[in-house]
Design an enzyme around this catalytic site. Structure first.
Site, PDB file in Angstrom:
ATOM      1  N   LYS A   9      -1.817 -26.571   7.358  1.00  0.00           N
ATOM      2  CA  LYS A   9      -0.750 -26.465   6.686  1.00  0.00           C
ATOM      3  C   LYS A   9      -0.528 -27.357   5.453  1.00  0.00           C
ATOM      4  O   LYS A   9      -1.175 -28.496   5.434  1.00  0.00           O
ATOM      5  CB  LYS A   9       0.358 -27.158   7.770  1.00  0.00           C
ATOM      6  CG  LYS A   9       1.934 -27.292   7.188  1.00  0.00           C
ATOM      7  CD  LYS A   9       2.625 -27.643   8.400  1.00  0.00           C
ATOM      8  CE  LYS A   9       2.752 -29.147   8.863  1.00  0.00           C
ATOM      9  NZ  LYS A   9       3.783 -29.650   9.550  1.00  0.00           N
ATOM     10  N   SER A  25       2.071 -11.252  -2.209  1.00  0.00           N
ATOM     11  CA  SER A  25       0.964 -12.309  -1.805  1.00  0.00           C
ATOM     12  C   SER A  25       1.834 -13.689  -2.338  1.00  0.00           C
ATOM     13  O   SER A  25       3.014 -13.895  -3.029  1.00  0.00           O
ATOM     14  CB  SER A  25      -0.157 -12.310  -2.282  1.00  0.00           C
ATOM     15  OG  SER A  25      -0.347 -12.374  -3.740  1.00  0.00           O
ATOM     16  N   TYR A  58      -0.529 -12.985   2.209  1.00  0.00           N
ATOM     17  CA  TYR A  58      -1.789 -13.233   2.213  1.00  0.00           C
ATOM     18  C   TYR A  58      -1.940 -14.199   0.862  1.00  0.00           C
ATOM     19  O   TYR A  58      -0.884 -14.130  -0.002  1.00  0.00           O
ATOM     20  CB  TYR A  58      -2.617 -12.018   1.977  1.00  0.00           C
ATOM     21  CG  TYR A  58      -2.143 -11.004   0.981  1.00  0.00           C
ATOM     22  CD1 TYR A  58      -3.448 -11.296  -0.256  1.00  0.00           C
ATOM     23  CD2 TYR A  58      -1.569 -10.259   1.063  1.00  0.00           C
ATOM     24  CE1 TYR A  58      -3.156 -10.581  -1.297  1.00  0.00           C
ATOM     25  CE2 TYR A  58      -1.315  -9.274  -0.183  1.00  0.00           C
ATOM     26  CZ  TYR A  58      -2.136  -9.499  -1.325  1.00  0.00           C
ATOM     27  OH  TYR A  58      -1.994  -8.748  -2.306  1.00  0.00           O
TER      28      TYR A  58
END
Length: 117
Positions: A9, A25, A58
Site C-alpha cells: 500500500k 491506468s 493497472y
C-alpha cells in the site's frame, strides 16, 4: 485454501495529474513503486479519500523521484488533481502463509509524494 490479502500500500499521496485522453491506468513514481513492491502492469485499487470513489486499474511506471501520481483514462472522471488517494495491491497466497506475511506499507510525504528519508 488460497486467500487474497493486502500485499502492499502507498498511503495518502496526492494526485498530480488526471489525463482523460489516455488508454487507462495509473502512473506512479518508480521510487514509490519500488518501496511498496508494486510492479508495472500490476492490478491496483485506488481509494479516493476526498470523494469516497474506489476503482481498479493497472500500474504504469513514472519517473523516479518525480512524485508523479497520474490517473489516466476514464478513471480521470472519478479522481481529481489534488485529491488524496491510497493505492492498494493484493496478493493471493496459501492460508498458512498469509498468517505470517507482512505487507509493504509506504507513507510518503503527502505534500511532495516523495519518500521520507
Amino acid at each position: 485454501m488460497q486467500i487474497e490479502v493486502l500485499k502492499s500500500k502507498i498511503h495518502r499521496v496526492h494526485v498530480t495529474e488526471a489525463n482523460l485522453d489516455y488508454v487507462g491506468s495509473i502512473t506512479i513514481d518508480k521510487e514509490l513503486m519500488d518501496a511498496a513492491g508494486i510492479i508495472a502492469g500490476e492490478k491496483v485499487q485506488i481509494v479516493d479519500n476526498n470523494n469516497g470513489e474506489r476503482l481498479e486499474t493497472y500500474v504504469i511506471e513514472g519517473p523516479a523521484g518525480s512524485g508523479c501520481i497520474c490517473i489516466n483514462g476514464a478513471a480521470a472522471r472519478k479522481v481529481a488533481v489534488g485529491d488524496i488517494v491510497i493505492i492498494i495491491s493484493y496478493g493471493i497466497m496459501d492460508f498458512e502463509e498469509a498468517k505470517t506475511f507482512r505487507p509493504s506499507v509506504v507513507f510518503p510525504d503527502t505534500a511532495t509524494n516523495r519518500l521520507i528519508r
